[in-house]
Design a protein around this motif. Structure first.
Motif, PDB file in Angstrom:
ATOM      1  N   GLY A 234      16.724   8.264  15.328  1.00 19.04           N
ATOM      2  CA  GLY A 234      17.352   7.249  14.488  1.00 19.04           C
ATOM      3  C   GLY A 234      16.409   6.686  13.450  1.00 19.04           C
ATOM      4  N   VAL A 235      15.199   6.306  13.867  1.00 15.09           N
ATOM      5  CA  VAL A 235      14.230   5.747  12.928  1.00 15.09           C
ATOM      6  C   VAL A 235      13.796   6.806  11.911  1.00 15.09           C
ATOM      7  CG1 VAL A 235      11.950   4.703  12.718  1.00 15.09           C
ATOM      8  CG2 VAL A 235      13.439   4.055  14.608  1.00 15.09           C
ATOM      9  N   VAL A 236      13.631   8.051  12.358  1.00 17.58           N
ATOM     10  CA  VAL A 236      13.256   9.130  11.446  1.00 17.58           C
ATOM     11  C   VAL A 236      14.323   9.296  10.364  1.00 17.58           C
ATOM     12  CG1 VAL A 236      12.951  11.626  11.253  1.00 17.58           C
ATOM     13  CG2 VAL A 236      11.806  10.386  13.084  1.00 17.58           C
ATOM     14  N   VAL A 237      15.596   9.281  10.755  1.00 19.49           N
ATOM     15  CA  VAL A 237      16.687   9.449   9.785  1.00 19.49           C
ATOM     16  C   VAL A 237      16.739   8.263   8.825  1.00 19.49           C
ATOM     17  CG1 VAL A 237      19.203   9.542   9.551  1.00 19.49           C
ATOM     18  CG2 VAL A 237      18.064  10.949  11.257  1.00 19.49           C
ATOM     19  N   ILE A 238      16.593   7.048   9.358  1.00 18.60           N
ATOM     20  CA  ILE A 238      16.626   5.864   8.484  1.00 18.60           C
ATOM     21  C   ILE A 238      15.469   5.889   7.482  1.00 18.60           C
ATOM     22  CG2 ILE A 238      16.374   3.352   8.457  1.00 18.60           C
ATOM     23  CD1 ILE A 238      17.849   3.313  11.155  1.00 18.60           C
ATOM     24  N   ALA A 239      14.258   6.204   7.975  1.00 14.18           N
ATOM     25  CA  ALA A 239      13.105   6.276   7.079  1.00 14.18           C
ATOM     26  C   ALA A 239      13.278   7.369   6.033  1.00 14.18           C
ATOM     27  CB  ALA A 239      11.834   6.518   7.894  1.00 14.18           C
ATOM     28  N   ALA A 240      13.811   8.520   6.447  1.00 14.76           N
ATOM     29  CA  ALA A 240      14.042   9.614   5.500  1.00 14.76           C
ATOM     30  C   ALA A 240      15.107   9.243   4.478  1.00 14.76           C
ATOM     31  CB  ALA A 240      14.432  10.881   6.249  1.00 14.76           C
ATOM     32  N   ALA A 241      16.135   8.522   4.915  1.00 16.31           N
ATOM     33  CA  ALA A 241      17.169   8.079   3.973  1.00 16.31           C
ATOM     34  C   ALA A 241      16.584   7.112   2.947  1.00 16.31           C
ATOM     35  CB  ALA A 241      18.315   7.414   4.734  1.00 16.31           C
ATOM     36  N   GLY A 242      15.709   6.207   3.410  1.00 19.11           N
ATOM     37  CA  GLY A 242      15.037   5.314   2.467  1.00 19.11           C
ATOM     38  C   GLY A 242      14.192   6.086   1.471  1.00 19.11           C
ATOM     39  N   ALA A 243      13.477   7.109   1.955  1.00 18.95           N
ATOM     40  CA  ALA A 243      12.677   7.948   1.063  1.00 18.95           C
ATOM     41  C   ALA A 243      13.567   8.696   0.072  1.00 18.95           C
ATOM     42  CB  ALA A 243      11.849   8.939   1.877  1.00 18.95           C
ATOM     43  N   ALA A 244      14.733   9.160   0.533  1.00 17.10           N
ATOM     44  CA  ALA A 244      15.663   9.877  -0.345  1.00 17.10           C
ATOM     45  C   ALA A 244      16.139   8.985  -1.484  1.00 17.10           C
ATOM     46  CB  ALA A 244      16.853  10.390   0.462  1.00 17.10           C
ATOM     47  N   VAL A 245      16.482   7.735  -1.152  1.00 18.01           N
ATOM     48  CA  VAL A 245      16.927   6.793  -2.183  1.00 18.01           C
ATOM     49  C   VAL A 245      15.794   6.496  -3.161  1.00 18.01           C
ATOM     50  CG1 VAL A 245      17.750   4.441  -2.596  1.00 18.01           C
ATOM     51  CG2 VAL A 245      18.680   5.769  -0.692  1.00 18.01           C
ATOM     52  N   LEU A 246      14.585   6.296  -2.632  1.00 15.59           N
ATOM     53  CA  LEU A 246      13.437   5.985  -3.491  1.00 15.59           C
ATOM     54  C   LEU A 246      13.115   7.141  -4.433  1.00 15.59           C
ATOM     55  CD1 LEU A 246      11.096   4.120  -4.258  1.00 15.59           C
ATOM     56  CD2 LEU A 246       9.775   5.138  -2.393  1.00 15.59           C
ATOM     57  N   VAL A 247      13.070   8.370  -3.899  1.00 14.36           N
ATOM     58  CA  VAL A 247      12.762   9.536  -4.731  1.00 14.36           C
ATOM     59  C   VAL A 247      13.832   9.733  -5.802  1.00 14.36           C
ATOM     60  CG1 VAL A 247      12.483  12.039  -4.720  1.00 14.36           C
ATOM     61  CG2 VAL A 247      11.419  10.676  -2.932  1.00 14.36           C
ATOM     62  N   LEU A 260      21.735  11.955  -5.629  1.00 12.47           N
ATOM     63  CA  LEU A 260      21.617  11.058  -4.477  1.00 12.47           C
ATOM     64  C   LEU A 260      22.321  11.634  -3.256  1.00 12.47           C
ATOM     65  CD1 LEU A 260      20.774   8.348  -3.259  1.00 12.47           C
ATOM     66  CD2 LEU A 260      22.896   7.366  -4.161  1.00 12.47           C
ATOM     67  N   TYR A 261      23.538  12.166  -3.454  1.00 11.87           N
ATOM     68  CA  TYR A 261      24.270  12.751  -2.321  1.00 11.87           C
ATOM     69  C   TYR A 261      23.540  13.984  -1.778  1.00 11.87           C
ATOM     70  CZ  TYR A 261      28.140   9.741  -3.790  1.00 11.87           C
ATOM     71  OH  TYR A 261      28.922   8.659  -4.122  1.00 11.87           O
ATOM     72  N   ALA A 262      22.927  14.753  -2.666  1.00  4.28           N
ATOM     73  CA  ALA A 262      22.166  15.920  -2.211  1.00  4.28           C
ATOM     74  C   ALA A 262      21.001  15.491  -1.327  1.00  4.28           C
ATOM     75  CB  ALA A 262      21.652  16.714  -3.415  1.00  4.28           C
ATOM     76  N   ALA A 263      20.280  14.445  -1.750  1.00  8.00           N
ATOM     77  CA  ALA A 263      19.143  13.959  -0.956  1.00  8.00           C
ATOM     78  C   ALA A 263      19.599  13.422   0.387  1.00  8.00           C
ATOM     79  CB  ALA A 263      18.391  12.881  -1.737  1.00  8.00           C
ATOM     80  N   LEU A 264      20.689  12.634   0.401  1.00  9.16           N
ATOM     81  CA  LEU A 264      21.181  12.077   1.665  1.00  9.16           C
ATOM     82  C   LEU A 264      21.747  13.166   2.578  1.00  9.16           C
ATOM     83  CD1 LEU A 264      22.875   8.811   0.340  1.00  9.16           C
ATOM     84  CD2 LEU A 264      20.690   9.035   1.536  1.00  9.16           C
ATOM     85  N   THR A 265      22.373  14.183   1.994  1.00 10.82           N
ATOM     86  CA  THR A 265      22.854  15.307   2.802  1.00 10.82           C
ATOM     87  C   THR A 265      21.691  16.051   3.445  1.00 10.82           C
ATOM     88  OG1 THR A 265      24.765  15.571   1.329  1.00 10.82           O
ATOM     89  CG2 THR A 265      24.236  17.418   2.776  1.00 10.82           C
ATOM     90  N   GLY A 308      24.347  19.980  -6.774  1.00  9.16           N
ATOM     91  CA  GLY A 308      23.784  19.677  -8.085  1.00  9.16           C
ATOM     92  C   GLY A 308      24.743  19.689  -9.248  1.00  9.16           C
ATOM     93  N   GLY A 309      25.709  20.597  -9.235  1.00 11.14           N
ATOM     94  CA  GLY A 309      26.609  20.695 -10.373  1.00 11.14           C
ATOM     95  C   GLY A 309      25.860  21.049 -11.641  1.00 11.14           C
ATOM     96  N   TYR A 310      26.017  20.230 -12.689  1.00 10.87           N
ATOM     97  CA  TYR A 310      25.345  20.486 -13.968  1.00 10.87           C
ATOM     98  C   TYR A 310      23.851  20.163 -13.904  1.00 10.87           C
ATOM     99  CZ  TYR A 310      25.438  15.430 -14.540  1.00 10.87           C
ATOM    100  OH  TYR A 310      25.249  14.087 -14.347  1.00 10.87           O
ATOM    101  N   ASP A 311      23.434  19.465 -12.837  1.00 10.76           N
ATOM    102  CA  ASP A 311      22.042  19.032 -12.736  1.00 10.76           C
ATOM    103  C   ASP A 311      21.383  19.648 -11.499  1.00 10.76           C
ATOM    104  OD1 ASP A 311      19.832  17.754 -13.632  1.00 10.76           O
ATOM    105  OD2 ASP A 311      20.458  15.726 -13.114  1.00 10.76           O
ATOM    106  N   LYS A 312      21.603  20.957 -11.320  1.00  9.13           N
ATOM    107  CA  LYS A 312      21.105  21.630 -10.116  1.00  9.13           C
ATOM    108  C   LYS A 312      19.581  21.548  -9.983  1.00  9.13           C
ATOM    109  CE  LYS A 312      24.591  25.217  -9.165  1.00  9.13           C
ATOM    110  NZ  LYS A 312      25.708  24.367  -9.491  1.00  9.13           N
ATOM    111  N   ARG A 313      18.888  21.660 -11.083  1.00  4.47           N
ATOM    112  CA  ARG A 313      17.427  21.726 -11.024  1.00  4.47           C
ATOM    113  C   ARG A 313      16.846  20.449 -10.420  1.00  4.47           C
ATOM    114  NH1 ARG A 313      13.446  22.968 -16.194  1.00  4.47           N
ATOM    115  NH2 ARG A 313      11.460  22.827 -15.058  1.00  4.47           N
ATOM    116  N   ARG A 314      17.294  19.303 -10.933  1.00  2.00           N
ATOM    117  CA  ARG A 314      16.740  18.051 -10.417  1.00  2.00           C
ATOM    118  C   ARG A 314      17.253  17.755  -9.014  1.00  2.00           C
ATOM    119  NH1 ARG A 314      16.782  13.413 -14.960  1.00  2.00           N
ATOM    120  NH2 ARG A 314      18.929  14.098 -15.290  1.00  2.00           N
ATOM    121  N   ALA A 315      18.479  18.152  -8.717  1.00  2.00           N
ATOM    122  CA  ALA A 315      19.003  17.957  -7.362  1.00  2.00           C
ATOM    123  C   ALA A 315      18.200  18.759  -6.349  1.00  2.00           C
ATOM    124  CB  ALA A 315      20.479  18.359  -7.306  1.00  2.00           C
ATOM    125  N   MET A 316      17.841  19.990  -6.696  1.00  3.76           N
ATOM    126  CA  MET A 316      17.026  20.816  -5.803  1.00  3.76           C
ATOM    127  C   MET A 316      15.619  20.234  -5.657  1.00  3.76           C
ATOM    128  SD  MET A 316      18.289  24.564  -7.173  1.00  3.76           S
ATOM    129  CE  MET A 316      17.191  25.519  -6.131  1.00  3.76           C
TER     130      MET A 316
END
Length: 507
Positions: A234-247, A260-265, A308-316
Motif C-alpha cells: 500500500g505505501v509503495v503504491v501511494i509513494a509511486a502514485a505521488g512520484a507519478a503525479v510529480l513527474v 497522467l493516466y499513463a503514469a498512474l496506470t 499516449g495518443g498524439y503525445d506517445k513520446r512524452r507519455a512513454m
C-alpha cells in the motif's frame, strides 16, 4: 554522419592524451624511490638472492623505455580481450587484483556521483528560483561549508556519529517525546523554506509537516519500526502514485491527462506485479532483478504507448520514469523487510572499516544490506563536496540563463513557470553543468584514494598507494589506466551530451 565523425575525433584525441599521460605516469613512478630499499636494509643471509629475484621480476636491468614498452604491449592486448597488466614485485598478477579493486572503487564513486548530480542540481535549481530567500542564503552557507571540509576530519565525525553512536542507538532505539517534537519542527522548518510562498502558506507547511513527522515518529516508536521496518504494498503504491503525479507535473503539466493516466496506470500495473512476484523477490539474485527491471521498463513503455495518443513520446518517457521509481521503491521495501534478520546476523550494522563483512552468512537481501550499509559513510563523504559544487554551478548557470531574452519572451507569451523552467531555462543551463560533472567524476576518483584509506576499503586507492610506496609500476599503472579511461569516457559522454543539448557544437 556528423555525429559519428565528431565522436571518432574525440576518441582519437582521448587515446593520444591517455598514451602521453601513461608515459609520464610511468616515468614518475619508477623515479619515486628505490624498489630494492627494503632488501638493502635486510639482515637476511640470502639477501642478494632475494634482490636478484626481485630485479628479475621487475626487469630492473632493462632501460626504462623497454620496461614501459613491455607494459604498453601487455595493455595493448586488451584490444584482443587478453589484457596483461603485468605482475607486482612479489610476482602476483595484477590481472587477479584489478577486478575486485576496480569494482569496489567504482561502486563507491558511481553512487556518489549519481547522488551528487541529482541532489546538487535539484538544490541549484531551487536556489536559483528562490534567489535571495532565506533558503538560498542557508543553502549557500552550507555549500561553502561542505566544499571546504577536510575529508579526513569529516570522515572521523561520520565514523563517530554515523557508525559508532548509531550502532549504540539501534541496539535499543528509543526517542524521547521532546526529540520527536524537535525532529518534526526541524523538518517542518526546512520544508517550508523550500516550498516558500506567503506567510500563511509557510505556516500551513510548517504545521502539517510538524504534525505528520511527529505522529509518524510516535508510531514508529510504538511498533518498534526502527528494528522491524517495512513499507508494504500500500505505501509503495501511494509513494509511486505521488512520484507519478510529480513527474507528470514537471514534464508535461497535470493538464495533459493522457500522460497522467499513463503514469498512474503504470503504478497500478506495478502494484499488481509486486503482489504476484513477492515469492520470487523474497530471495532473488542479481540476474533476476535485472530481468525484472527490464520487464518493468518494457511494460511502462507499453502503457505509455497505449495511453499516449498524439503525445506517445512524452507519455512513454513519464511512464518509464514512474516505472523505474516504483522498481526502486519495491527494492527498498524488500530491504526494509529483511532489516530485522540482518540485525540478528550483525547487531552493529555499520562498520567503520571495510567494504563488506568477510564470510557474511546472510541471504541475498541481507548481503545487499551489509554492502549497502558499508557504502553509506564513504558515499556521504564523497557526495557532500560534489553536491556543494554542483549546486553552486547549477544556481549560477540557471540565473544566467533565466536572464536571457528568450526566457523573458517565453514568460511574455504566457507559458507556465514550469514550462519556462524545464523547457527553456534548464536545458540551456545544462551545458556548463555537464562540463563540471565530467571533471568532478575524475576528481571523485582521486578523492576516493583518501576516503578508502580512512574507511579501510580495499579498492583502487589501496592498490595505488601500495604500488607507489613500493616503487612498483604495474599496480600504479593499473590504477591510472582504469581511472584515466573512466575520466576520459566521462568527458566523451559530456562531449556527446553537448552535441545533443546544442546541435551547433557538432560542427
Amino acid at each position: 554522419m556528423h555525429v559519428l565523425r565528431f565522436i571518432s575525433r574525440r576518441i582519437g584525441i582521448s587515446f593520444l592524451v591517455l598514451l602521453g599521460a601513461s608515459l609520464l605516469m610511468y616515468v614518475l613512478t619508477i623515479n619515486a624511490g628505490d624498489p630494492l630499499a627494503d632488501l638493502r636494509e635486510s639482515n637476511s643471509e640470502n639477501k642478494q638472492n632475494l634482490m636478484d629475484q626481485r630485479t628479475e621480476i621487475m626487469g630492473l636491468n632493462d632501460p626504462w623505455y623497454v620496461r614501459y614498452w613491455n607494459w604498453l604491449f601487455g595493455v595493448s592486448k586488451c584490444f584482443a580481450l587478453q589484457c596483461d597488466f603485468g605482475t607486482t614485485r612479489n610476482g602476483v598478477s595484477v590481472n587477479s587484483l584489478l577486478p575486485q579493486a576496480a569494482a569496489s572503487t567504482m561502486r563507491l564513486v558511481v553512487l556518489a556521483t549519481l547522488i551528487a548530480i541529482v541532489v546538487g542540481v535539484a538544490i541549484g535549481i531551487l536556489t536559483a528560483i528562490r534567489q535571495y530567500s532565506g533558503f538560498d542564503y542557508v543553502t549557500t552557507f552550507l555549500a561553502f561549508l561542505f566544499f571546504s571540509l577536510p575529508v579526513f576530519w569529516a570522515a572521523v565525525l561520520l565514523k563517530e556519529y554515523g557508525a559508532i553512536r548509531f550502532n549504540d542507538w539501534i541496539a535499543d532505539p528509543l526517542l524521547s517525546p521532546g526529540a520527536m517534537i524537535l525532529w518534526g519542527l526541524g523538518l517542518g522548518l526546512i520544508l517550508q523554506a523550500i516550498v516558500g510562498g506567503g506567510r500563511k502558506r509557510r505556516l500551513y507547511t510548517l504545521g502539517i509537516t510538524w504534525v505528520f513527522v511527529t505522529g509518524a515518529l510516535f508510531y514508529f516508536e510504538a511498533v518498534d519500526w526502527f528494528r522491524q521496518p517495512a513499507l508494504g504494498v500500500g505505501v509503495v503504491v501511494i509513494a509511486a502514485a505521488g512520484a507519478a503525479v510529480l513527474v507528470t507535473a514537471l514534464v508535461t503539466g497535470l493538464d495533459n491527462r493522457r500522460v497522467l493516466y499513463a503514469a498512474l496506470t503504470t503504478v497500478v500495473v506495478g502494484g499488481v506485479s509486486y503482489l504476484a512476484l513477492m515469492p520470487v523477490l523474497d530471495e532473488p539474485n542479481w540476474w533476476i532483478l535485472f530481468g525484472l527491471l527490464v520487464l518493468a521498463m518494457a511494460l511502462s513503455n507499453l502503457v505509455g504507448w497505449l495511453w499516449g495518443g498524439y503525445d506517445k513520446r512524452r507519455a512513454m518517457f513519464v511512464s518509464s520514469i514512474t516505472g523505474f521509481i516504483m522498481s526502486l521503491l519495491v527494492a527498498g521495501d524488500q530491504m526494509l523487510s529483511h532489516w530485522a534478520s540482518f540485525l540478528d546476523l550483525k547487531p552493529r550494522p555499520i562498520s567503520t572499516i571495510g567494504s563488506e563483512t568477510p564470510n557474511f552468512p546472510g541471504g541475498f537481501w541481507e548481503d545487499v544490506l551489509d554492502k549497502g550499509t558499508q557504502l553509506i559513510l564513504p558515499t556521504i563523504l564523497l557526495a557532500l563536496v560534489s553536491i556543494a559544487g554542483h549546486s553552486r554551478y547549477t544556481r549560477s548557470s540557471m540565473l544566467e540563463v533565466m536572464g536571457q531574452d528568450y526566457v523573458r519572451t517565453a514568460r511574455a507569451k504566457g507559458l507556465s513557470e514550469r514550462a519556462v523552467i524545464t523547457k527553456h531555462a534548464f536545458r540551456n543551463a545544462l551545458i556548463p553543468i555537464t562540463t563540471i560533472v565530467a571533471f568532478d567524476f575524475a576528481a571523485l576518483i582521486g578523492g576516493a584514494v583518501i576516503t578508502e584509506q580512512v574507511f579501510g576499503w580495499k579498492g583502487m586507492g589501496a592498490m595505488f598507494k601500495q604500488g607507489l610506496q613500493q616503487v612498483d609500476p604495474p599496480p600504479v599503472m593499473a590504477f591510472f589506466l582504469v581511472t584515466g579511461v573512466a575520466a576520459i569516457l566521462m568527458n566523451l559522454v559530456a562531449d556527446i551530451a553537448y552535441a545533443y543539448l546544442d546541435p551547433r557544437i557538432r560542427r
